[in-house]
Design an enzyme around this catalytic site. Structure first.
Site, PDB file in Angstrom:
ATOM      1  N   GLN A 195      25.526  14.925  16.567  1.00 30.82           N
ATOM      2  CA  GLN A 195      26.173  14.044  16.442  1.00 30.82           C
ATOM      3  C   GLN A 195      26.844  13.247  17.030  1.00 30.82           C
ATOM      4  OE1 GLN A 195      28.138  15.762  14.100  1.00 30.82           O
ATOM      5  NE2 GLN A 195      26.546  17.482  13.481  1.00 30.82           N
ATOM      6  N   ARG A 250      31.219  20.497   9.290  1.00 33.50           N
ATOM      7  CA  ARG A 250      30.854  19.625  11.053  1.00 33.50           C
ATOM      8  C   ARG A 250      32.488  19.828  11.336  1.00 33.50           C
ATOM      9  NH1 ARG A 250      26.599  14.426  10.395  1.00 33.50           N
ATOM     10  NH2 ARG A 250      25.282  16.054   9.989  1.00 33.50           N
ATOM     11  N   TYR A 259      23.462  24.144  14.432  1.00 34.80           N
ATOM     12  CA  TYR A 259      23.425  23.758  12.554  1.00 34.80           C
ATOM     13  C   TYR A 259      24.140  22.849  12.072  1.00 34.80           C
ATOM     14  CZ  TYR A 259      26.479  27.385  12.726  1.00 34.80           C
ATOM     15  OH  TYR A 259      27.715  28.777  12.749  1.00 34.80           O
ATOM     16  N   GLU A 260      24.517  22.388  11.095  1.00 42.99           N
ATOM     17  CA  GLU A 260      25.474  21.141  10.682  1.00 42.99           C
ATOM     18  C   GLU A 260      24.962  19.920  11.439  1.00 42.99           C
ATOM     19  OE1 GLU A 260      26.448  23.422   7.845  1.00 42.99           O
ATOM     20  OE2 GLU A 260      27.131  21.325   8.097  1.00 42.99           O
ATOM     21  N   GLY A 261      23.464  19.697  11.448  1.00 40.81           N
ATOM     22  CA  GLY A 261      23.400  18.844  12.397  1.00 40.81           C
ATOM     23  C   GLY A 261      23.596  19.001  14.024  1.00 40.81           C
TER      24      GLY A 261
END
Lengths: 564, 564
Positions: free
Chosen positions: A428, A294, A421-423
């Site tokens: 977040q 992240r 992406y990556e949450g």
């Protein structure tokens, strides 16, 4: 002029803005002397600018493709990756026991910014490998570590993360990929995964998939999920790639950007896997990988912002319309805002990295909490800034910005994946107002205290700017207290604007430090940020405090234009 | 579910928000009865949804291309355009003397929103033709009008505008295309033009280029420029396409979006042209064309916002991640903001169109000034909203938003040209704080007075919302006075944020009217706009007032990261 590495800007922030010296002062990172830092940033910057950047456009024009089920990467990628791997850069901050260099992850994050500036699609390959290394170091057995880590650190093999399934995106717990215990202690993995970045490669001798799957006795939701290492080729007795595993790439996605990065639909068909960590506790290990990723994704946003801005500044200096357009007030405004945004986002990411390193080196809870608090801000704000600055850079180009050969449009298309992406950035923000405020706001308040300290220290040198930052921090503190009084569920309606406001105040704070420590341009840039961008926190806080009632009251039909 | 025409939403705004009844009450537009309006919007909406929308994706996948110098349009475009032309829609608001229908341009603007929702790349063809019709009606000789207008109105022929040259973009005065007088009263045009939208077509029997060029005795700058009609085929004695003119499409641009719209490099090689208007006074005629186009480009932004939002709302209703994601607070927030933005931008554009029609129908200076003041706001804000809402729509889709087959990414790529063409949004903002404030702010103040009237009238029904709008309008008034005291050059540094702030307050004002006139959802949506979006005007005004000093002080090197 092609992309120029931002090593000098990074060095300034490390030295003058985010207290990197504290990292170098720890026993663990004693090797990170100024000379080492300079050498590392300089050489990595050279690779980014001279080796990665030149292949960026080819990846856009000639995407990765499948040829009879075999992946063919974009032209020049193999050679560029080879240069990175040979330099030992992938293992820069990995455990030296397994072939890493043991340097602070802050330096790795900085390098990842520059590689992303050079070629985002290719940088993703080593970035995911680094995330996998992190997860294995923390959770894998010694046998797995000994077998996989040296080859991942050297770049001989690459690593992927396999979470998403068609029905299980943000809701990872809904996954259905099955794992079954085999008699030899391994597992058989069966299921389909989607959105697997670099799910195959023709320049890595093996592709190591970390796969989330559920054992027959794994409960529902995230608690019943286990993590497995599932390599493309089963290692033979000497640890070299042997028989092909029972898995394959079904297809590649046709995407808006990062064309050079193959986004794979993967099918695991009774593939052999090895357990990483404990059964049913795979999410913890995956989170290690995701948290590292992240912060680095936030830095991808910074990297694209930097590259796009340089291109726009160059165009503006050369393009004449009643004089060079770089002299036109509105073009200057766009470039200046882009530069101020990029500086602030970079400082936030590097401050997060410093906290991460200090947490690891000292074990101190406050640094760990700081890193944890800053991670969602670094990711979401860094990628938002990436999109905003790439957008400004297109606008500076005028009509040429919409023409693909200019390259400005590619940055905008490429960076658009990073808030997803990556949450997603929404995830977040919910992480920030949810889990990251579960300490009753202790980490947030510690950070706000530090901002007040900065403002106090800057009072004599920059009284006006210091006052603005002080006032914004106090207003943000009140808003944070208000949020803490809300039920968790109610906070989510204002999560994204709250994160944006916090990032604005943090950005102003780092600019203020730079104004005190740096030269004339840093003072001017701080003023630009604080007078033109910081005030946006007022609008953001208004939205942050609005609560969910109006959103709930609106009929679903209204979204599609059918009003009750 | 595919795109559904926004006819009902448009009708609500016309009737309840922007006083379209005043237009229908004029003698000139007496035919625009409610029944006619309903029929027109309904049928045009059907074409947009059922005929234009289905060809949108094909245009993206199979762009217009050149085949041995001949243009081949995207699959289905010819048939879709044919349906529009046959219905007489292109001439909807043109002069009935030459085959037009003489209806208010407000209706045409509304229809253009829906056609842009359906297929932006194709809608550009008729949009540019309409701009040309407008210019010819105002400036061409009777002979030219009689020859060209009927065929343009019917869609048999299409029209383009040829301004830009490689060295002459925003600085039109730098153009070098030459015109020479021929003995027969025509002219010979020689030069190269770029960014010519629909510079050729395989479904229009003739392509009529309006070309800016300089006569040998034309002075430097914009005052020495003349405008010429330069058709692809020279009309024969019966007015049909005859001999090919000396012009050709050199190449097509490879663009980020609107792939179906051919963006041509045109070469005029002693082509025959006819003067439009007077010699050396071509810019005035071109401005007629551009002003009409600017409002319509703003509406293109609204059209893409609408289509993208509908797609996102549909996805959110169907996608399950711990329940349908349309129930998640942050997804609702994105959709609600998207809807509130789209409503406000549509109302601003339609209010501008109403003022334009009232100015034409009554000749009243205040309506003319109102239309003139609102045009840059409608263009810049409409297209900004188009980009923002298309961006939100991608984000609602999560990972699927980045995959091209979903269609969300195409909207984002397509709409990105709209803040650039027809005068960049920076140019619009400079027009607003420059020319459009040259009346000492009279038009601006009249608009602010009207906002106060709205707030007063809404006080009993919506006291809180009315108060917020009232306060914002008063703050904006102060800021406008401050701006008026600045030198013109100094205003430019804050032009873009000033325009944004003005648009925010206007948007809130139209939402307030809707809250008073409409049902529960309109009240809720107004509250969402006024509590979550309106407060952004504070940040915008701070930036608007900042002045140019800090921008000038920053070293040019700083934009590229080299700090003094």
């Amino acid at each position: 002029m092609p992309y120029q590495a931002s090593a000098e800007q990074i060095r300034f922030i490390l030295n003058e803005v985010v207290d990197f010296s504290k990292v170098a002062a720890t026993e663990r990172f004693a090797e990170a002397t100024p000379d080492t830092v300079n050498a590392v940033l300089g050489e990595a910057g050279r690779i980014a600018a001279e080796i990665y950047a030149p292949v960026n456009r080819a990846g856009d024009l000639e995407p990765a493709r499948l040829e009879n089920g075999k992946l063919r990467s974009s032209p020049g990628y193999a050679e560029a990756f080879g240069a990175l791997a040979e330099g030992g850069w992938i293992g820069l901050s990995s455990d030296p026991e397994y072939g890493g260099m043991g340097l602070p992850s802050t330096l790795n994050v900085a390098i990842n910014e520059m590689l992303a500036s050079g070629c985002l699609a290719l940088q993703l390959n080593s970035l995911l490998t680094q995330g996998q290394i992190d997860a294995l170091e923390h959770h894998a057995s010694d046998a797995l570590k000994a077998l996989y880590l040296p080859k991942l650190n050297s770049g001989e093999w690459s690593g992927t993360m396999n979470l998403t399934e068609p029905q299980a995106g943000s809701d990872v717990g809904a996954l259905t990929t099955r794992a079954e215990r085999a008699e030899d202690g391994t597992y058989r993995i069966t299921g389909q995964k989607i959105f697997i970045t670099w799910g195959d490669s023709d320049f890595n001798a093996n592709v190591c998939h970390l796969v989330l799957a559920r054992l027959p006795d794994g409960g529902a939701g995230t608690r019943g999920i286990s993590l497995f290492m599932v390599p493309k080729f089963l290692p033979d007795d000497s640890g070299n790639p042997g028989l092909a595993n029972e898995l394959r790439v079904v297809s590649l996605e046709h995407k808006m950007g990062i064309h050079g990065s193959p986004t794979c639909v993967m099918s695991f068909e009774g593939a052999t896997g090895w357990l990483v960590g404990e059964e049913h506790k795979g999410m913890a290990a995956m989170f290690t990988m995701m948290n590292s990723a992240r912060l680095n994704v936030g830095m991808q946003g910074v990297g694209i912002a930097e590259a796009a801005l340089q291109k726009a500044a160059e165009y503006a200096a050369e393009r004449n319309q009643m004089g060079a357009i770089i002299r036109h007030a509105d073009v200057r405004r766009m470039l200046a805002i882009g530069r101020a945004e990029t500086f602030a986002a970079r400082a936030i990411c590097l401050a997060c990295a410093v906290a991460l390193d200090l947490g690891r080196a000292t074990g101190a809870e406050d640094w760990i909490a700081r890193a944890s608090f800053l991670t969602p801000i670094a990711k979401a704000h860094g990628t938002d800034v990436g999109c905003r600055v790439a957008d400004l850079a297109v606008q500076v180009h005028g009509g040429m910005g919409f023409i693909e050969e200019t390259g400005a449009a590619q940055y905008l298309r490429d960076v658009r994946i990073t808030p997803i992406y990556e949450g997603t950035n929404g995830i977040q923000a919910m992480d920030l107002v949810g889990r990251k405020l579960m300490d009753d706001g202790a980490a947030a308040m510690a950070l706000l205290d530090e901002i007040l300290d900065t403002a106090k220290a800057a009072q004599s040198a920059q009284p006006e700017l210091a006052h603005e930052v002080w006032q914004a921090a106090e207003t943000l503190r009140e808003a944070t207290h208000l949020l803490l009084e809300q039920k968790m569920q109610d906070r989510f309606a204002g999560a994204v604007p709250f994160l944006a406001a916090f990032a604005r105040v943090l950005g102003a704070h780092f600019h203020l430090r730079a104004a005190v420590a740096g030269g004339a341009d840093h003072v001017t840039l701080a003023r630009i940020y604080i007078t033109r961008l910081l005030p946006q926190y007022l609008g953001d806080l208004a939205a942050a405090k609005a609560g969910p009632a109006d959103l709930d009251a609106l009929g679903d039909g209204a979204f599609s234009g059918h009003f009750a």
